[in-house]
Write a protein that holds these residues in place. Sequence first.
Motif, PDB file in Angstrom:
ATOM      1  N   TRP A  82      -4.375  -2.209   2.517  1.00 32.04           N
ATOM      2  CA  TRP A  82      -3.654  -1.690   3.678  1.00 32.04           C
ATOM      3  C   TRP A  82      -2.184  -2.010   3.516  1.00 32.04           C
ATOM      4  O   TRP A  82      -1.794  -2.916   2.783  1.00 32.04           O
ATOM      5  N   GLY A  83      -1.341  -1.261   4.228  1.00 39.63           N
ATOM      6  CA  GLY A  83       0.079  -1.550   4.176  1.00 39.63           C
ATOM      7  C   GLY A  83       0.925  -0.355   4.585  1.00 39.63           C
ATOM      8  O   GLY A  83       0.412   0.663   5.054  1.00 39.63           O
ATOM      9  N   LYS A 122      -2.123   2.945  22.121  1.00 40.09           N
ATOM     10  CA  LYS A 122      -2.135   2.666  20.686  1.00 40.09           C
ATOM     11  C   LYS A 122      -2.272   1.157  20.445  1.00 40.09           C
ATOM     12  O   LYS A 122      -2.954   0.716  19.517  1.00 40.09           O
ATOM     13  N   TYR A 123      -1.618   0.372  21.299  1.00 43.18           N
ATOM     14  CA  TYR A 123      -1.687  -1.072  21.123  1.00 43.18           C
ATOM     15  C   TYR A 123      -3.118  -1.572  21.329  1.00 43.18           C
ATOM     16  O   TYR A 123      -3.602  -2.443  20.606  1.00 43.18           O
ATOM     17  N   GLU A 124      -3.791  -1.017  22.334  1.00 38.26           N
ATOM     18  CA  GLU A 124      -5.170  -1.433  22.608  1.00 38.26           C
ATOM     19  C   GLU A 124      -6.086  -1.059  21.442  1.00 38.26           C
ATOM     20  O   GLU A 124      -6.975  -1.806  21.065  1.00 38.26           O
ATOM     21  N   ILE A 125      -5.863   0.110  20.862  1.00 33.51           N
ATOM     22  CA  ILE A 125      -6.650   0.515  19.695  1.00 33.51           C
ATOM     23  C   ILE A 125      -6.357  -0.425  18.525  1.00 33.51           C
ATOM     24  O   ILE A 125      -7.258  -0.873  17.807  1.00 33.51           O
ATOM     25  N   ALA A 146      -5.012  -9.215  11.784  1.00 32.48           N
ATOM     26  CA  ALA A 146      -4.530  -9.829  13.020  1.00 32.48           C
ATOM     27  C   ALA A 146      -3.063 -10.264  12.910  1.00 32.48           C
ATOM     28  O   ALA A 146      -2.282 -10.120  13.861  1.00 32.48           O
ATOM     29  N   SER A 147      -2.684 -10.758  11.725  1.00 34.54           N
ATOM     30  CA  SER A 147      -1.306 -11.232  11.557  1.00 34.54           C
ATOM     31  C   SER A 147      -0.310 -10.068  11.520  1.00 34.54           C
ATOM     32  O   SER A 147       0.895 -10.278  11.642  1.00 34.54           O
ATOM     33  N   ARG A 148      -0.808  -8.843  11.309  1.00 35.47           N
ATOM     34  CA  ARG A 148       0.084  -7.683  11.236  1.00 35.47           C
ATOM     35  C   ARG A 148       0.240  -6.993  12.587  1.00 35.47           C
ATOM     36  O   ARG A 148       1.024  -6.044  12.713  1.00 35.47           O
ATOM     37  N   LEU A 149      -0.505  -7.461  13.582  1.00 35.82           N
ATOM     38  CA  LEU A 149      -0.452  -6.800  14.893  1.00 35.82           C
ATOM     39  C   LEU A 149       0.912  -7.027  15.530  1.00 35.82           C
ATOM     40  O   LEU A 149       1.325  -8.177  15.741  1.00 35.82           O
ATOM     41  N   ARG A 184       4.608  -1.650  11.502  1.00 37.21           N
ATOM     42  CA  ARG A 184       3.256  -2.135  11.186  1.00 37.21           C
ATOM     43  C   ARG A 184       2.177  -1.359  11.931  1.00 37.21           C
ATOM     44  O   ARG A 184       1.015  -1.376  11.551  1.00 37.21           O
ATOM     45  N   MET A 185       2.570  -0.650  12.995  1.00 37.57           N
ATOM     46  CA  MET A 185       1.587   0.119  13.745  1.00 37.57           C
ATOM     47  C   MET A 185       0.970   1.214  12.872  1.00 37.57           C
ATOM     48  O   MET A 185      -0.158   1.660  13.104  1.00 37.57           O
TER      49      MET A 185
END
Lengths: 119, 168
Positions: free
Chosen positions: B35-36, B118-121, B133-136, B149-150
């Motif tokens: 991912w990235g 989008k944040y909830e998803i 989790a660290s990328r949220l 990062r989204m």
Amino acid sequence: MTSQKLPNYLKTHRKRAGFSQDEVAFLLGVQNGAKVCRDERFTQIPILRTAFAYEVVFNTPASELFAGIYQKVELEVSTRALRLAEQLLRANPGDIKEEKLKLLRLIGLSAMRESPENE
Amino acid sequence: MNEQPANPIRVLALDPVTRGLGYAVLEGSKDLIDWGVKTPSRNHNSEHLDMVARMIGWYQPDVLVLEDCTDISSRRRLRVQELIQKIISLASKVGVKTNCFSPREIRSYFSETETLTKYEIASAIAGIFPELASRLPRVRRLWMSEDYRMHIFDAVSLALAFYHFGEG
């Protein structure tokens, strides 16, 4: 449709662990992350010692880390195992030990079950 | 790795935006492989296409998943819509199937009421894949532009939609 496994999953495990390439390189005992980068990009297959070092770093068997390579090797060996079993039966039908034949057939069938060509 | 079929379908999900490309590679709905966000050196569609071609060569995906820009719920800029069409053409040329899902379909996968933000998803995805989790990013305020990062989470949501809805 299913795909063959990737040659290795080193990048996956490194990112899950939160390590940088340089940090993994340090753990492997190499100078910098360039070697790790080459391994992750499938441009080279590490030597056995390095493969074992990755196994220790990521606490995952080398056969899982290098799943695609393992898959190919497993298929090749199992094909040869079945061929060897046939050859031994033809050459010495009465002499061949039952355990040996059983083992060769087991080796032959294990990869065949998981081969994507057979799905 | 998680328990999955011996050779699950490998999905490369892409979330192209004007300044980069969010991506996620999955082998099954529980196995996040990579991912990235990739940023081209020049902000041209041709650079994006080169990046996509390299990623297809590297990951050898079975399916490429993108956003369905034809749906009314999509709000992509024209340039990104054109880029998505070019990516679909590129995939077709190299023999990779593509699947597209609209934002509405993605929201319906995560919630029956389709009212999730989008944040909830993204939070739900971080719950499925703790490595993300660290990328949220932080919750976006009105004056903020979208955190880059989204796009990782957008790409993952496309891939999960594929595994849920199947091939179209």
